[in-house]
Design an enzyme around this catalytic site. Sequence first.
Site, PDB file in Angstrom:
ATOM      1  CG  LEU A  86      19.137 -17.418  -6.064  1.00  0.00           C
ATOM      2  CD1 LEU A  86      17.825 -17.608  -6.818  1.00  0.00           C
ATOM      3  CD2 LEU A  86      19.028 -18.014  -4.656  1.00  0.00           C
ATOM      4  CG  HIS A  87      26.582 -18.675  -5.446  1.00  0.00           C
ATOM      5  ND1 HIS A  87      27.198 -17.757  -6.264  1.00  0.00           N
ATOM      6  CD2 HIS A  87      26.583 -18.128  -4.204  1.00  0.00           C
ATOM      7  CE1 HIS A  87      27.565 -16.705  -5.555  1.00  0.00           C
ATOM      8  NE2 HIS A  87      27.198 -16.907  -4.301  1.00  0.00           N
ATOM      9  CG  ASP A  88      24.885 -24.403  -4.598  1.00  0.00           C
ATOM     10  OD1 ASP A  88      25.630 -23.401  -4.565  1.00  0.00           O
ATOM     11  OD2 ASP A  88      25.106 -25.433  -3.940  1.00  0.00           O
TER      12      ASP A  88
END
Length: 214
Positions: free
Chosen positions: A138-140
Amino acid sequence: MSATDFLVEQANLYPGKVTVVALGPLTNIALAIQQDSSFVKNIGQIVLLGGAFAVNGNVNPAAEANIFGDPDAADIVFTSGADVLAVGINVTHQVILTDSDRETLASSNGKFAQYLLKILEVYFNYHHDAYSTKGVYLHDPTAMLAAINPSLITYVEGAVRVQTNGITRGLTLLYNKQKRFAEITEWSDQPSVKVAVTVDAPAVLKLVLERLME
């Protein structure tokens, strides 16, 4: 109005109050810094998703995708003197939406959950193939939540430079300023930025799932 002009305008209208959360390459922010010398002091904070910081990149072993997309711009931002918090993949890879979480979303009536399920298939397949993980990073959301609630992460401070060419193009290297080098280096006299090193992954995942299932 261009993105650069908009950034400069908003920073001038609301000095010290605007946080930019940059989820892609830093081209427009670098252009704003070059366009208006007051942008650095007027912008409140720049929270950027980018860098690998002592782990392998996701474009190649050296570089993370957003920094690799415009390493020259990234180096301008890191050395600008602005209040910068970098959330790299060394942190975002700690936050995983698992296959089990995906099943939980599937049983939810939340409109966001159902929409996400329709578009996530390719992302899950990519992670299964590229990383052999049973889930997706879950980067963003991690970067966005770090901007909203900084207590979710811990960070170190130091000077960051970006390699702009060659085999390590896009590499981000942090100098923590604990050692005083005898020689002048490319990190000498550069301003410090914040680089995230840990994240409360369960808390981030809980916030994401709760929002998706509304």
